[in-house]
Scaffold this motif. Structure first.
Motif, PDB file in Angstrom:
ATOM      1  N   ASN A  34     -18.200   9.609  19.017  1.00  0.00           N
ATOM      2  CA  ASN A  34     -19.333   9.983  18.353  1.00  0.00           C
ATOM      3  C   ASN A  34     -18.758  11.471  18.606  1.00  0.00           C
ATOM      4  O   ASN A  34     -18.797  11.871  17.490  1.00  0.00           O
ATOM      5  CB  ASN A  34     -20.036   9.497  19.438  1.00  0.00           C
ATOM      6  CG  ASN A  34     -20.926   8.779  19.748  1.00  0.00           C
ATOM      7  OD1 ASN A  34     -21.276   7.886  18.268  1.00  0.00           O
ATOM      8  ND2 ASN A  34     -22.030   8.460  20.555  1.00  0.00           N
ATOM      9  N   GLU A  37     -15.692  10.941  15.571  1.00  0.00           N
ATOM     10  CA  GLU A  37     -15.496   9.591  14.440  1.00  0.00           C
ATOM     11  C   GLU A  37     -16.169   9.863  13.101  1.00  0.00           C
ATOM     12  O   GLU A  37     -15.088  10.064  12.588  1.00  0.00           O
ATOM     13  CB  GLU A  37     -17.258   8.931  15.170  1.00  0.00           C
ATOM     14  CG  GLU A  37     -17.654   8.145  13.376  1.00  0.00           C
ATOM     15  CD  GLU A  37     -19.090   7.531  13.417  1.00  0.00           C
ATOM     16  OE1 GLU A  37     -19.171   6.696  12.997  1.00  0.00           O
ATOM     17  OE2 GLU A  37     -19.782   8.660  14.367  1.00  0.00           O
ATOM     18  N   LYS A  92     -26.124  12.660  12.319  1.00  0.00           N
ATOM     19  CA  LYS A  92     -26.181  14.196  13.527  1.00  0.00           C
ATOM     20  C   LYS A  92     -27.539  14.946  12.994  1.00  0.00           C
ATOM     21  O   LYS A  92     -27.637  15.305  13.732  1.00  0.00           O
ATOM     22  CB  LYS A  92     -24.562  14.798  13.166  1.00  0.00           C
ATOM     23  CG  LYS A  92     -23.729  14.069  13.385  1.00  0.00           C
ATOM     24  CD  LYS A  92     -22.265  14.702  13.883  1.00  0.00           C
ATOM     25  CE  LYS A  92     -21.131  13.973  14.636  1.00  0.00           C
ATOM     26  NZ  LYS A  92     -20.371  14.761  14.411  1.00  0.00           N
TER      27      LYS A  92
END
Length: 723
Positions: A34, A37, A92
């Motif tokens: 995460n 990425e 996000k």
């Protein structure tokens, strides 16, 4: 299937699968993924842009399959990675609390407009294939969605920081580049490109007013008659070779190529030429050398490639004749885009960056520098292009001449304009499994061998200048021989018969031999190719040991090259040939040849195979023995080969005269195939290094040997004659 898949759909599937896949891994791995990425995907997005701009034009002059594979992967992956990256940024933003944005997210959101820049793609490639231009509506939808997502990310990260303001110029540049790509795809789609090529509507003379005047004069008692006045054409003949400047042949070729390109682009949308255009083209090509003719055609096809596969419509609008009205707008948008990126880079240099992660700051610098370098490289390619050289050659001042000479000295300007290769394929070599040494490493037992078997026996050779000269001279001879425009159109249907009719001495041979020769070029075209291919192979290897003069050697070599090239088209590119059952005939012929060779285990090479085949008696026609269930033409070809050989042994022909006949038949068959192939199929080959068949097609069109022109009486109008 994946080539036409939308990145939006693929990106959506990615996010659905991602959550399920990540549940498999430990929490530490998930956390690391995460964190990295988005960073990894943004860098990969930039790498794909670098690959595309560096290799985008390589396929224009290279037939290497590895270039096409890399470009195909990069072209598909570039849009997908950029789309998924925007999706990650959007996801996000959902994790933010209220309206507050973390520093890490603010700098990540700064990358969103860079992804729009990447979705705009480089100047060297907008479409991987012609079909991509037809998908412009899909790209328009992608443009709307991706700009919307990027704007959403931009707003969610807004905290009135300096970085937020720096994103605005990059955002503008990204929208310009992305919108530019969509507009070009739309413009070069078949429907819209045809519209751009159509002339302005011409209602003609006012018939109603003419008849009112006619009726009025008649009612007054005048004796009225109608006559026709032919108006003189006022346009200059731009193809006049007397204007040539021998001190700068390259500039002369470039200018003529652009002139004819703007006219013969009509062929690319299946429109017709005026007979005046054909006459101008003929007068030019009939008075230049073979080398110059093929160079003009190379440049023309290069322009066609640029228009349909790159951003030439926008980038070279200052040269591109019918787009000059857009040039100021295009140049302005380019300048805005470039200076927006420069201003953002300079501002980022002096901005406080302590609140942001060092890794994210480095990635941001990489994106900014990468964007600037890509823009500068695009400008460099623009300066080194044929379009720029043409524009400079039109300026007679000292500065223009100096820049022309300076740019001409840059090595990049001297690169090849097409691969200048022709693929080769041999039926007997294929049946004997005698493939080139460099491809013998693949074991026959592997499954991949069966899939690639056809491709293993193909190889390429450079197109020799002697072959080009032969094609040009025979095409020129046909062009000069035609007495009217109807005769030009009839030449498009010739595929060997004309050669046999005009060859001195064939009228004196026996009826049986004459019948064999005539039938070999009157059967279906794919059957003619196979018959003459095998016959040429047999004659070639039979004569290989003989001492032959240079003329004989040239015609023999040309015949062999064209023979193997036409079989390559039949086996590997059947879509470029007239409809038929060529592949069925090829497979049946191969099956019979393999069976024949298996029964004679002593056959170990092509030459011995050809010698053995020629020894088989063919006194009875094979069709009377075999019937027509099998479409094999193996022994029919042996009969043809023996007939050709007998011209030397029985009819007292010189051996070079025999090979001259064979080479002329092959050139006519090549010309027929080129004329019958549709433009979109020729256009697809431009992205694969170009085909000799495409160059012959355009050469024939320039010489008037095309069906795409109209015969008219010029500018005429009626006139009342009062007596």
């Amino acid at each position: 299937m994946f080539h036409n898949s939308s990145p939006l759909v693929v990106g959506g599937l990615f996010f659905i699968k991602k959550r399920k896949i990540m549940q498999i891994f430990p929490e530490s791995v998930t956390k690391l993924w995460n964190e990295w990425e988005l960073r990894v995907m943004v860098i990969f997005s930039l790498i794909f842009q670098i690959l595309l701009i560096l290799m985008g034009k390589s396929r224009k002059y290279s037939a290497a399959i590895w270039i096409r594979i890399i470009l195909w992967i990069a072209y598909l992956s570039a849009d997908w990675v950029a789309t998924v990256s925007l999706g990650v940024l959007s996801n996000k933003s959902g994790d933010l609390k209220g309206h507050s944005a973390e520093a890490d997210y603010v700098i990540s959101a700064f990358w969103a407009p860079f992804l729009l820049l990447h979705l705009g793609g480089p100047d060297t490639i907008t479409a991987y294939s012609l079909e991509d231009n037809e998908l412009w509506l899909r790209h328009l939808l992608g443009f709307a969605v991706q700009v919307g997502v990027a704007f959403y990310v931009f707003l969610r990260a807004w905290i009135s920081s300096t970085l937020n303001f720096l994103a605005i110029p990059i955002f503008i540049a990204g929208i310009i580049k992305f919108g530019e790509r969509v507009w070009i795809l739309r413009y070069t789609s078949s429907e819209h490109f045809i519209d751009s090529m159509l002339p302005n509507p011409d209602p003609g003379p006012n018939y109603a007013r003419y008849m009112e005047e006619y009726s009025s004069k008649k009612a007054e008692g005048f004796k009225i008659s109608s006559g026709t006045v032919i108006a003189a054409r006022t346009e200059a003949n731009n193809s006049d070779t007397t204007a040539r400047d021998d001190t700068n042949t390259e500039a002369f070729i470039l200018e003529k190529a652009l002139y004819f390109f703007q006219i013969f682009m009509l062929l690319c949308v299946d429109l017709i030429l005026s007979f005046h255009d054909v006459l101008n083209s003929q007068s030019f090509f009939q008075n230049i050398s073979c080398d110059e003719a093929f160079k003009v055609i190379e440049v023309e096809l290069g322009f066609m490639y640029d228009v349909f596969y790159t951003k030439a419509v926008v980038v070279y609008s200052f040269v591109y004749g019918f787009l000059t009205r857009f040039s100021l707008c295009c140049i302005s948008l380019r300048c805005i885009s470039f200076f927006s990126i420069i201003s953002a880079f300079v501002a980022f240099l002096i901005t406080e960056k302590q609140a942001y992660s060092t890794v994210d700051v480095i990635i941001t610098y990489v994106l900014l520098v990468g964007a600037i370098v890509l823009e500068l490289y695009a400008v460099f390619l623009l300066l080194c292009s044929d379009w720029t050289l043409i524009w400079l050659s039109k300026h007679e001042n000292r500065v223009g001449k100096f820049l022309y000479r300076a740019i001409s000295l840059i090595p990049l300007t001297k690169k090849r304009r097409w691969s200048n290769t022709m693929a080769q394929y041999g039926l007997i070599r294929f049946c004997l499994k005698d493939k080139p040494a460099k491809r013998s490493f693949i074991p026959r037992g592997l499954c991949i061998y069966k899939l690639l078997e056809k491709h293993l026996y193909k190889y390429s050779v450079n197109v020799p200048s002697e072959l080009k000269k032969l094609i040009f001279e025979l095409s020129l001879e046909k062009s000069k021989r035609a007495s009217n425009f109807k005769a030009f159109k009839e030449l498009c249907a010739c595929r060997g018969v004309q050669v046999l009719k005009q060859e001195n001495g064939l009228d004196q041979i026996s009826k049986e031999k004459s019948k064999i020769l005539e039938e070999s070029v009157e059967v279906e075209f794919d059957q003619s190719i196979l018959l003459w291919h095998i016959a040429t192979d047999l004659c070639y290897h039979f004569d290989q040991g003989e001492n032959s003069n240079s003329t004989n050697g040239t015609n023999r070599t040309a015949s062999k090259l064209l023979s193997d090239y036409m079989l390559y088209l039949l086996v590997m590119c059947p879509f470029m040939l007239p409809n038929g059952i060529g592949l069925i005939r090829f497979r049946d012929t191969c099956a019979e040849a393999i069976e024949f060779f298996k029964e004679r285990k002593s056959i170990s090479n092509v030459k011995k195979a050809c010698t053995t085949l020629l020894k088989v008696s063919t006194e009875i026609p094979p069709s009377e023995v075999k019937g027509d269930r099998s479409k094999s033409v193996l022994f029919d070809a042996c009969r043809l080969a023996k007939c050709l050989q007998s011209l030397v042994t029985e009819e007292q022909w010189e051996n070079d005269k025999k090979w001259e006949l064979i080479s002329h038949v092959w050139v006519e068959m090549l010309s027929y195939a080129a004329s019958q192939c549709r433009w979109n199929l020729h256009g697809q080959q431009l992205r694969r290094g170009g085909e000799l068949l495409t160059h012959v097609w355009l050469l024939l069109a320039h010489l008037g040997i095309t069906e795409q022109f109209q015969i008219s009486q010029g500018y005429a109008r009626a006139k009342l004659i009062v007596q």
